[in-house]
Write a protein that holds these residues in place. Sequence first.
Motif, short mmCIF file in Angstrom:
data_model
loop_
_atom_site.label_atom_id
_atom_site.label_comp_id
_atom_site.label_asym_id
_atom_site.label_seq_id
_atom_site.Cartn_x
_atom_site.Cartn_y
_atom_site.Cartn_z
N VAL A 547 0.87 -1.17 0.00
CA VAL A 547 0.00 0.00 0.00
C VAL A 547 0.91 1.22 0.00
O VAL A 547 1.78 1.36 0.86
N ARG A 548 0.69 2.13 -0.96
CA ARG A 548 1.56 3.29 -1.11
C ARG A 548 0.79 4.57 -0.82
O ARG A 548 -0.38 4.69 -1.19
N ILE A 549 1.46 5.53 -0.18
CA ILE A 549 0.92 6.87 0.01
C ILE A 549 1.94 7.87 -0.49
O ILE A 549 3.15 7.69 -0.29
N TRP A 550 1.48 8.93 -1.18
CA TRP A 550 2.41 9.91 -1.75
C TRP A 550 1.67 11.23 -1.96
O TRP A 550 0.44 11.31 -1.82
N ASN A 551 2.43 12.26 -2.32
CA ASN A 551 1.83 13.52 -2.74
C ASN A 551 2.62 14.09 -3.91
O ASN A 551 3.52 13.43 -4.43
N GLU A 552 2.27 15.30 -4.33
CA GLU A 552 2.84 15.85 -5.56
C GLU A 552 4.34 16.08 -5.48
O GLU A 552 5.03 16.04 -6.49
N VAL A 553 4.87 16.32 -4.28
CA VAL A 553 6.30 16.66 -4.16
C VAL A 553 7.08 15.58 -3.42
O VAL A 553 8.24 15.80 -3.06
N TRP A 554 6.48 14.44 -3.19
CA TRP A 554 7.12 13.37 -2.43
C TRP A 554 6.74 12.03 -3.04
O TRP A 554 5.56 11.76 -3.29
N ASP A 555 7.74 11.17 -3.30
CA ASP A 555 7.47 9.88 -3.91
C ASP A 555 6.74 8.93 -2.98
O ASP A 555 6.15 7.95 -3.43
N GLY A 556 6.79 9.18 -1.68
CA GLY A 556 5.95 8.45 -0.76
C GLY A 556 6.61 7.28 -0.06
O GLY A 556 7.82 7.07 -0.12
#
Length: 736
Positions: A547-556
């Motif tokens: 399960v992956r979590i990320w945002n626009e400026v971080w690969d997560g």
Amino acid sequence: MDLHEFPRPEGDTGIGIHWSFGEPAATGLRRLRQRWLPLLKLLGVKWVRFRHAGGETLAELLLDHDIMPIVQLRRFAPYPGRPAEGLEEVVRSYVALGVRYFELGERLDDPRAWQDAHIPADAVSRLVEPLRADVEMVLEAGGLPGLPASLDLQEKWDLIGALCRAGHAELLRAGVWQAYSMHVGNLPLEYPDDPVNLMGRPLSADEYEEALAEEWPGHAWGGMSRQEVNQERLRRRDPDATVATISAGWRRYEALDLRIRRHLGRSIPILGTAGGPRLGDRLDPRYPALTPQRHAEQVLAISRALMGTSPEHSPAPGYLFCAAFSVLGNYALGNFEPAFEDWAWVSPRWERGRLPVVELLGAEPKRARLLAEPLSPVPAEEAVAVMSGVALGAGSSRADDFVEPEVGRPLYELLRPVGGDEEEAYVIPPTFAPEPFAFWPPASLQGKLKGGAGRKVLLSLARDGSMQEAVVGQDETFVFRNLRPGVYALRVDGTNLEISRISLASGDEKYLELEMPAWRWHITKRPASLGFAMVLCSVEGKTGLPVRIWNEVWDGMERLTGSKPALGPYYCELAPLAAGRYWLQPRGIAPAVELELETDAIFEVVFTPICRPEPAPSASPESAPAGEAETAPSAAGLDLYLLLARPLASKEELSAVLRFIQRHTPACGFSVEEASWARRVLIVGGANLRVTEDDEQFLRQRGCQVRRVAEHVAETLTLLARQGDPMTDVTADITA
């Protein structure tokens, strides 16, 4: 050079994008390929403008995919200084890659582009010799130079006139083009020939309220009442306005072309390299501000005019090569100047990480330009001359509301309140009188929900929340008819499948292709004194699933389900996290879920499978031996799966895939989870793309025979289409 000799990209739509205000390759090649190139293709972008420093990688990638780069050459010193000495080598290196279009410097009327941030009175005359040298340098290097743009089109910024007076007219005919800064604001595309500007057409109560209905932080009318807007419309009406007299508006390129033809005797290419509609613009208080939806509709209208598909506007002329809207990204593309973040189409500031224009323009059918010159518009004075001498009260269509105009006075002079109610009653030219709803061509929305027979589909109108429902038939289709124009949201009942913005104009007939999701999710939030945000995720029936979590400026980060057994057999924990917008996705089983995280809060996301109808019993009299359980993916009956790690990059690859499918009849798609049920999986694309080495290992653990075609895709699949075994290694035959 004539217009037809200037190069255009294959399948040219005229749609362009201003990349960013920063370095063009700041995100790295991998992200350019994985995220940004597919987005450009989805939007139908065929022209991309970016700064010259460090842009060779981006330029090469664009050219490989039939997208035309426009390289802006930044100056070493402010105007009127010359560019850096090494810039000629930069131009030659770009030309060697295949780049042709080079924009010379910054916008002329921007004080920041001049020494000491001061524009001298004789600014254009000071630029004649420096720009002549720049033009010659680019031409000698094999490029096509573009004269810098200016927002102000007054005579004092007539750079082409100044160059012609200095004896350089022939140089301008040798391959020079003109950059155009698209100062559109919130003005309609037909401005200045729209009824509000020409005759002060009053704003109806419905129009006023409709503009306010969209939820966004601003106010569509800047806090003005409808009466105040109508007073402003009456005060500022201008029946004598022409494209030559306006300071803003989409059609200012017409005035620019008239000036060019006056000096050179013919048109040269005009390229819109920056500007366009911008979220929140309220340049003219007579019109509503550009809310997110209106911003998208404005961009769509311009794009349709460029492609020649607009039912409302004439096709853009052939000399207008493109419109590069500002800007695709700012923070998301590695430029961290806060002043430009509000310009960005893709930004963590916006809902879902992007403006609605991304979805709407992405969904718009694309067509290559036909480049037919439009008919000349009817001059405003002729339009007034042919108007009927009959006017109607606002919103009226009844014969007893006809008003007799005073003899000898133009109809627009009669645009004044009539009767006792100044709010409601105005004399309106019949050409622009609103029609009753009964006479509008209604819109319709049809679609197919694969795997969704019997499901309920809900359609709501954003303006008033009114809702309709339809049941998906056994053929998996649904339809909504007799729809009013507006923005709709569609949702499949009992799932998280939702399309939040479907824009329907009068007479539109739209079609959607959807697939019933296999999973749904539920999000709960509870407070906790952590000093950070935490996400707990459970995927029912799945252990060891990333399960992956990320945002626009971080690969997560990634965690495996089942790694937090104290919470439950399928839980994992993702923490610590800062507050902000994120996306969460269990690998291969569901789309990314958007989360707005808060400090000192725990967000629990639980994924559960959606029950689907059981398949009909087999007609075969034979049955499986009693007690035999499913022990391998092949038990599902799927033999071969063609797993695409990326979109197909060329017609040759598409043809090869079709030949392969015709020969070996595999299932085909992008889903690792679907592929895991096949006995054999052939992956198309490298391990750094959508299907990673971890995915490949996951497939092998599921018992699949796996092989990857990372290079020479078209050649390899063509050879495999001739083989009896689709998993044969033909690398030696390719490289021989």
